[in-house]
Design a protein around this motif. Sequence first.
Motif, PDB file in Angstrom:
ATOM      1  N   HIS A   1       3.141   5.287 -15.906  1.00 44.48           N
ATOM      2  CA  HIS A   1       3.119   3.859 -16.255  1.00 44.48           C
ATOM      3  C   HIS A   1       1.936   3.132 -15.604  1.00 44.48           C
ATOM      4  O   HIS A   1       1.624   1.999 -15.994  1.00 44.48           O
ATOM      5  N   PHE A   2       1.303   3.767 -14.619  1.00 43.43           N
ATOM      6  CA  PHE A   2       0.259   3.103 -13.848  1.00 43.43           C
ATOM      7  C   PHE A   2      -1.124   3.692 -14.089  1.00 43.43           C
ATOM      8  O   PHE A   2      -2.087   3.261 -13.466  1.00 43.43           O
ATOM      9  N   VAL A   3      -1.242   4.648 -15.011  1.00 48.13           N
ATOM     10  CA  VAL A   3      -2.506   5.333 -15.256  1.00 48.13           C
ATOM     11  C   VAL A   3      -3.627   4.356 -15.604  1.00 48.13           C
ATOM     12  O   VAL A   3      -4.737   4.482 -15.105  1.00 48.13           O
ATOM     13  N   ASP A   4      -3.341   3.393 -16.445  1.00 48.15           N
ATOM     14  CA  ASP A   4      -4.371   2.444 -16.874  1.00 48.15           C
ATOM     15  C   ASP A   4      -4.360   1.132 -16.084  1.00 48.15           C
ATOM     16  O   ASP A   4      -5.079   0.192 -16.440  1.00 48.15           O
ATOM     17  N   ALA A   5      -3.570   1.081 -15.043  1.00 41.73           N
ATOM     18  CA  ALA A   5      -3.451  -0.161 -14.271  1.00 41.73           C
ATOM     19  C   ALA A   5      -4.696  -0.402 -13.424  1.00 41.73           C
ATOM     20  O   ALA A   5      -5.332   0.522 -12.925  1.00 41.73           O
ATOM     21  N   ASP A   6      -5.041  -1.668 -13.274  1.00 44.16           N
ATOM     22  CA  ASP A   6      -6.068  -2.086 -12.331  1.00 44.16           C
ATOM     23  C   ASP A   6      -5.368  -2.136 -10.969  1.00 44.16           C
ATOM     24  O   ASP A   6      -4.680  -3.117 -10.654  1.00 44.16           O
TER      25      ASP A   6
ATOM     26  N   ARG B   1      -5.906  -5.153  -8.644  1.00 44.56           N
ATOM     27  CA  ARG B   1      -5.192  -6.357  -9.103  1.00 44.56           C
ATOM     28  C   ARG B   1      -3.689  -6.197  -8.879  1.00 44.56           C
ATOM     29  O   ARG B   1      -3.022  -7.127  -8.438  1.00 44.56           O
ATOM     30  N   LEU B   2      -3.153  -5.013  -9.185  1.00 44.38           N
ATOM     31  CA  LEU B   2      -1.733  -4.762  -8.974  1.00 44.38           C
ATOM     32  C   LEU B   2      -1.371  -4.957  -7.505  1.00 44.38           C
ATOM     33  O   LEU B   2      -0.388  -5.630  -7.182  1.00 44.38           O
ATOM     34  N   PHE B   3      -2.189  -4.415  -6.614  1.00 47.58           N
ATOM     35  CA  PHE B   3      -1.966  -4.588  -5.185  1.00 47.58           C
ATOM     36  C   PHE B   3      -1.932  -6.072  -4.832  1.00 47.58           C
ATOM     37  O   PHE B   3      -1.012  -6.557  -4.180  1.00 47.58           O
ATOM     38  N   GLU B   4      -2.940  -6.804  -5.294  1.00 47.97           N
ATOM     39  CA  GLU B   4      -3.050  -8.238  -4.990  1.00 47.97           C
ATOM     40  C   GLU B   4      -1.827  -9.014  -5.487  1.00 47.97           C
ATOM     41  O   GLU B   4      -1.274  -9.848  -4.758  1.00 47.97           O
ATOM     42  N   LYS B   5      -1.398  -8.749  -6.717  1.00 53.42           N
ATOM     43  CA  LYS B   5      -0.281  -9.508  -7.296  1.00 53.42           C
ATOM     44  C   LYS B   5       1.048  -9.128  -6.653  1.00 53.42           C
ATOM     45  O   LYS B   5       1.912  -9.990  -6.471  1.00 53.42           O
TER      46      LYS B   5
ATOM     47  N   GLU C   1       0.840  -1.198   0.000  1.00 58.01           N
ATOM     48  CA  GLU C   1       0.000   0.000   0.000  1.00 58.01           C
ATOM     49  C   GLU C   1       0.881   1.256   0.000  1.00 58.01           C
ATOM     50  O   GLU C   1       0.644   2.189  -0.776  1.00 58.01           O
ATOM     51  N   GLY C   2       1.908   1.258   0.838  1.00 52.84           N
ATOM     52  CA  GLY C   2       2.837   2.384   0.864  1.00 52.84           C
ATOM     53  C   GLY C   2       3.556   2.556  -0.460  1.00 52.84           C
ATOM     54  O   GLY C   2       3.733   3.687  -0.947  1.00 52.84           O
ATOM     55  N   LEU C   3       3.960   1.450  -1.066  1.00 50.89           N
ATOM     56  CA  LEU C   3       4.609   1.503  -2.375  1.00 50.89           C
ATOM     57  C   LEU C   3       3.693   2.152  -3.400  1.00 50.89           C
ATOM     58  O   LEU C   3       4.107   3.045  -4.148  1.00 50.89           O
ATOM     59  N   LEU C   4       2.441   1.728  -3.450  1.00 51.82           N
ATOM     60  CA  LEU C   4       1.506   2.271  -4.435  1.00 51.82           C
ATOM     61  C   LEU C   4       1.212   3.753  -4.183  1.00 51.82           C
ATOM     62  O   LEU C   4       1.085   4.534  -5.136  1.00 51.82           O
ATOM     63  N   ILE C   5       1.149   4.147  -2.929  1.00 52.05           N
ATOM     64  CA  ILE C   5       0.976   5.573  -2.597  1.00 52.05           C
ATOM     65  C   ILE C   5       2.199   6.356  -3.066  1.00 52.05           C
ATOM     66  O   ILE C   5       2.071   7.432  -3.661  1.00 52.05           O
ATOM     67  N   ASN C   6       3.383   5.810  -2.811  1.00 50.48           N
ATOM     68  CA  ASN C   6       4.614   6.478  -3.239  1.00 50.48           C
ATOM     69  C   ASN C   6       4.662   6.615  -4.759  1.00 50.48           C
ATOM     70  O   ASN C   6       5.066   7.656  -5.286  1.00 50.48           O
ATOM     71  N   ILE C   7       4.259   5.578  -5.463  1.00 51.98           N
ATOM     72  CA  ILE C   7       4.237   5.619  -6.932  1.00 51.98           C
ATOM     73  C   ILE C   7       3.260   6.702  -7.413  1.00 51.98           C
ATOM     74  O   ILE C   7       3.567   7.459  -8.331  1.00 51.98           O
ATOM     75  N   ALA C   8       2.091   6.761  -6.780  1.00 51.21           N
ATOM     76  CA  ALA C   8       1.079   7.754  -7.177  1.00 51.21           C
ATOM     77  C   ALA C   8       1.598   9.178  -7.035  1.00 51.21           C
ATOM     78  O   ALA C   8       1.192  10.073  -7.777  1.00 51.21           O
ATOM     79  N   ASP C   9       2.515   9.378  -6.092  1.00 51.69           N
ATOM     80  CA  ASP C   9       3.090  10.707  -5.858  1.00 51.69           C
ATOM     81  C   ASP C   9       4.384  10.938  -6.627  1.00 51.69           C
ATOM     82  O   ASP C   9       4.992  11.997  -6.505  1.00 51.69           O
ATOM     83  N   ASP C  10       4.810   9.969  -7.421  1.00 50.10           N
ATOM     84  CA  ASP C  10       6.105  10.050  -8.102  1.00 50.10           C
ATOM     85  C   ASP C  10       5.911  10.384  -9.583  1.00 50.10           C
ATOM     86  O   ASP C  10       5.566   9.513 -10.384  1.00 50.10           O
ATOM     87  N   GLU C  11       6.132  11.626  -9.924  1.00 47.62           N
ATOM     88  CA  GLU C  11       5.945  12.082 -11.307  1.00 47.62           C
ATOM     89  C   GLU C  11       6.829  11.337 -12.300  1.00 47.62           C
ATOM     90  O   GLU C  11       6.513  11.284 -13.486  1.00 47.62           O
TER      91      GLU C  11
ATOM     92  N   MET D   1       6.805 -11.737 -15.436  1.00 50.87           N
ATOM     93  CA  MET D   1       7.308 -10.370 -15.479  1.00 50.87           C
ATOM     94  C   MET D   1       7.416  -9.883 -16.920  1.00 50.87           C
ATOM     95  O   MET D   1       7.088  -8.740 -17.225  1.00 50.87           O
ATOM     96  N   GLU D   2       7.846 -10.760 -17.813  1.00 49.67           N
ATOM     97  CA  GLU D   2       7.960 -10.387 -19.224  1.00 49.67           C
ATOM     98  C   GLU D   2       6.598  -9.999 -19.796  1.00 49.67           C
ATOM     99  O   GLU D   2       6.465  -8.962 -20.447  1.00 49.67           O
ATOM    100  N   ASP D   3       5.593 -10.835 -19.546  1.00 48.84           N
ATOM    101  CA  ASP D   3       4.259 -10.573 -20.087  1.00 48.84           C
ATOM    102  C   ASP D   3       3.623  -9.334 -19.464  1.00 48.84           C
ATOM    103  O   ASP D   3       3.012  -8.528 -20.155  1.00 48.84           O
ATOM    104  N   SER D   4       3.761  -9.184 -18.153  1.00 48.36           N
ATOM    105  CA  SER D   4       3.088  -8.056 -17.497  1.00 48.36           C
ATOM    106  C   SER D   4       3.746  -6.716 -17.805  1.00 48.36           C
ATOM    107  O   SER D   4       3.115  -5.672 -17.637  1.00 48.36           O
TER     108      SER D   4
END
Length: 144
Positions: free
Chosen positions: A60-65, A68-72, A45-55, A92-95
């Motif tokens: 790269h995450f605008v269209d991400a679910d 699902r990203l959190f879960e995986k 959760e902290g990682l995803l918050i940090n990414i959201a604040d990282d210009e 990793m290659e496919d995603s």
Amino acid sequence: MRCLIMLVAALTLGGCTVQPAAPPPTDDTLYRTLGGQPGIERIVEGLLINIADDERIVSHFVDADIDRLFEKLVEQICVESGGPCEYTGDSMEDSHAGMDITEGDFNALVENLITAMTEEGVPVTAQNRLLKRLAPMRESIIYR
């Protein structure tokens, strides 16, 4: 701290050698040190918050679910830390196909993960152990 800096430098500056994915650890010490499932969920959760604040990388995450990203990510960190999980996501290659993740993008994500772990009070030695487990994935992620 010196060991963490050396590992981050190896990860981000391309010092990692390409290695096959290591089998999941049979010992759950790292999993427990990360706080088990609740601790890993807080880190992600902290990682995803940090990414959201990282210009640098949020685009790269605008269209991400995000759910699902959190879960995986939770599954992946759980497995790589010796927890009782199974990773059910794509390779990793496919995603990362078509994302053209650069070394700079990868570096930014690693920085955000380190920040999330630090904010959760994860000891540097445990951070290093997790980063070492994740490092072989680098070559499967950048420039795809």
